[in-house]
Enzyme design. Structure first.
Site, short mmCIF file in Angstrom:
data_model
loop_
_atom_site.label_atom_id
_atom_site.label_comp_id
_atom_site.label_asym_id
_atom_site.label_seq_id
_atom_site.Cartn_x
_atom_site.Cartn_y
_atom_site.Cartn_z
N ILE A 10 73.42 49.68 -89.61
CA ILE A 10 72.58 50.18 -88.52
C ILE A 10 71.82 49.03 -87.85
CG2 ILE A 10 70.52 51.60 -88.04
CD1 ILE A 10 71.62 53.58 -90.22
N ARG A 40 69.08 38.83 -96.42
CA ARG A 40 68.99 37.95 -97.60
C ARG A 40 70.19 37.03 -97.72
NH1 ARG A 40 68.41 42.81 -101.63
NH2 ARG A 40 70.01 43.40 -100.14
N ASP A 57 63.84 37.83 -97.50
CA ASP A 57 63.84 39.04 -98.31
C ASP A 57 62.55 39.80 -97.98
OD1 ASP A 57 63.62 41.00 -100.23
OD2 ASP A 57 64.29 39.74 -101.88
N TYR A 79 69.01 51.92 -100.92
CA TYR A 79 69.21 53.29 -101.39
C TYR A 79 69.26 53.28 -102.90
CZ TYR A 79 71.65 57.89 -101.35
OH TYR A 79 72.01 59.21 -101.50
N SER A 84 64.75 58.31 -92.71
CA SER A 84 65.95 59.05 -93.09
C SER A 84 65.60 60.53 -93.11
CB SER A 84 66.39 58.63 -94.50
OG SER A 84 67.33 59.56 -95.02
N TYR A 102 63.72 57.08 -103.27
CA TYR A 102 64.19 56.73 -101.92
C TYR A 102 63.53 57.65 -100.89
CZ TYR A 102 67.41 56.36 -97.94
OH TYR A 102 67.93 56.19 -96.68
N LYS A 140 60.87 57.04 -97.56
CA LYS A 140 61.21 57.45 -96.20
C LYS A 140 60.20 58.47 -95.66
CE LYS A 140 64.79 54.81 -95.85
NZ LYS A 140 64.76 53.67 -94.92
N ARG A 170 77.91 55.91 -91.13
CA ARG A 170 78.96 55.05 -91.72
C ARG A 170 78.53 53.58 -91.72
NH1 ARG A 170 84.05 56.75 -91.49
NH2 ARG A 170 83.61 57.86 -89.57
P1 NDP Z 1 73.32 48.35 -95.06
O1 NDP Z 1 73.17 48.10 -96.52
O2 NDP Z 1 74.65 48.63 -94.51
O3 NDP Z 1 72.61 47.15 -94.25
C1 NDP Z 1 71.31 46.79 -94.64
C2 NDP Z 1 70.90 45.53 -93.91
O4 NDP Z 1 69.58 45.18 -94.35
C3 NDP Z 1 71.78 44.34 -94.25
O5 NDP Z 1 71.76 43.46 -93.16
C4 NDP Z 1 71.07 43.74 -95.46
O6 NDP Z 1 71.43 42.37 -95.63
C5 NDP Z 1 69.62 43.94 -95.05
N1 NDP Z 1 68.68 44.02 -96.18
C6 NDP Z 1 68.75 44.83 -97.25
N2 NDP Z 1 67.72 44.58 -98.10
C7 NDP Z 1 67.00 43.59 -97.53
C8 NDP Z 1 65.85 42.87 -97.92
N3 NDP Z 1 65.21 43.12 -99.07
N4 NDP Z 1 65.40 41.90 -97.11
C9 NDP Z 1 66.02 41.62 -95.94
N5 NDP Z 1 67.11 42.25 -95.52
C10 NDP Z 1 67.60 43.23 -96.31
O7 NDP Z 1 72.32 49.60 -94.77
P2 NDP Z 1 72.31 50.66 -93.57
O8 NDP Z 1 72.62 50.00 -92.30
O9 NDP Z 1 73.08 51.85 -94.00
O10 NDP Z 1 70.77 51.08 -93.62
C11 NDP Z 1 69.80 50.56 -92.72
C12 NDP Z 1 68.57 51.46 -92.80
O11 NDP Z 1 68.94 52.79 -92.44
C13 NDP Z 1 67.98 51.55 -94.21
O12 NDP Z 1 66.56 51.57 -94.13
C14 NDP Z 1 68.50 52.88 -94.72
O13 NDP Z 1 67.67 53.46 -95.69
C15 NDP Z 1 68.51 53.69 -93.43
N6 NDP Z 1 69.40 54.86 -93.48
C16 NDP Z 1 70.75 54.72 -93.69
C17 NDP Z 1 71.57 55.84 -93.75
C18 NDP Z 1 73.04 55.74 -93.96
O14 NDP Z 1 73.69 56.78 -94.19
N7 NDP Z 1 73.65 54.57 -93.90
C19 NDP Z 1 71.00 57.20 -93.62
C20 NDP Z 1 69.58 57.23 -93.40
C21 NDP Z 1 68.82 56.09 -93.35
P3 NDP Z 1 71.29 41.63 -97.08
O15 NDP Z 1 71.87 42.58 -98.09
O16 NDP Z 1 72.03 40.35 -96.94
O17 NDP Z 1 69.82 41.41 -97.29
#
Ligand code: NDP
Length: 253
Positions: free
Chosen positions: A20, A40, A65, A97, A145, A158, A162, A192
């Site tokens: 996203i 990260r 991070d 998550y 979420s 989680y 949210k 997705r």
């Molecule tokens: P992804 O895991 O696909 O992407 C997450 C992104 O955030 C990556 O770029 C990751 O990079 C980064 N990230 C994760 N942890 C950290 C951290 N501690 N510090 C810095 N960067 C971080 O997740 P989604 O795109 O699915 O989710 C994005 C948001 O949407 C989240 O808040 C999620 O809870 C929310 N959401 C998602 C849903 C879904 O179905 N996908 C549904 C509802 C809400 P890296 O790992 O390298 O740090």
């Protein structure tokens, strides 16, 4: 038309290397904003930045991070120097998550989820306040979420992070309106992304998706478009709102 453009605007999107966040970075940049993002994993971030340079987008990035207090302070220092002390848009997207029953959840699970999903967004917004205020037109979007509005089993911590973001949206909106800062929240349903992919293979999840009014899961771009809209001058009178992007899941039918 200036109302439908982000030309000249500056933005910080956390977690922009995947899912996203990645789609939001591209959407904001395509509307004309200068965007800084973080993640990260340095290698993945670099490969995104390389791709974006090729598309002529104005996007920079740094490794951070967001669960670390110290790294959050450094990130905002970096953004402040990049954008000369002014930030129009802060998207608190980074998050993770955890699927675990309440009886199995540990103290470590609790503090990891709180610092990654909730404290990060609260503190980054706090740190960005002077920058958002200085921009004259500030906009914060929290990515929460629908789990923070409903009561699903096995995702208590989680969902608590949210639900708290949904609440904070209203508090930020009411406290910072006087500073020219709007705060809104986008609550996606299942979308997705690399985060949700392992669960989407689950037959039970697939069955649930089929009974959604729109009959399918969401795409990251579908979350990105409303997120970007909330940051446009066209949305200048919208604040304190939680908008579900969930294919109709929360209709309760
Ligand atoms: P992804 O895991 O696909 O992407 C997450 C992104 O955030 C990556 O770029 C990751 O990079 C980064 N990230 C994760 N942890 C950290 C951290 N501690 N510090 C810095 N960067 C971080 O997740 P989604 O795109 O699915 O989710 C994005 C948001 O949407 C989240 O808040 C999620 O809870 C929310 N959401 C998602 C849903 C879904 O179905 N996908 C549904 C509802 C809400 P890296 O790992 O390298 O740090």
């Amino acid at each position: 038309l200036r109302r439908w453009s982000l030309s000249g605007a500056t933005a910080l999107v956390t977690g922009g290397s995947k899912g996203i966040g990645y789609a939001i970075v591209e959407e904001l940049a395509a509307l004309g904003a200068s965007v800084h993002t973080c993640s990260r994993n340095e290698e993945e971030l670099e490969s995104c930045l390389h791709k974006w340079r090729g598309l002529n987008f104005n996007i920079t990035g740094s490794v951070c991070d967001v669960s670390s207090h110290e790294q959050r302070v450094k990130l905002i220092e970096k953004v402040s120097s990049l954008f000369h002390g002014k930030l129009n848009i802060l998207i608190n997207n980074a998050g993770t998550y955890l699927r675990k029953q309440i009886v199995d959840s540990t103290a470590e699970d609790y503090s990891f989820m709180m610092s990654t999903n909730l404290e990060s967004a609260f503190h980054l917004s706090q740190l960005a306040h002077p920058l958002l205020k200085a921009s004259g037109e500030g906009s914060i979007v929290f990515i929460s979420s629908i789990a923070g509005l409903l009561g699903y089993p096995d995702i208590a911590i989680y969902s608590a992070t949210k639900g708290a973001l949904n609440q904070l949206t209203k508090n930020f909106a009411s406290e910072w309106g006087k500073d020219g800062i709007r705060a809104n929240c986008v609550a996606p349903g299942v979308t997705r992304t690399p985060l949700s992919m392992p669960y989407l293979e689950d037959k039970e999840v697939a069955k649930n998706m089929a009974i959604l009014p729109l009959g399918r899961i969401g795409e990251p771009e579908e979350v990105a478009s409303i997120t970007a809209f909330l940051c446009l001058p066209a949305a200048s009178y919208i604040t304190g709102q939680i908008i579900c992007v969930d294919g109709g899941r929360t209709l309760g039918a």
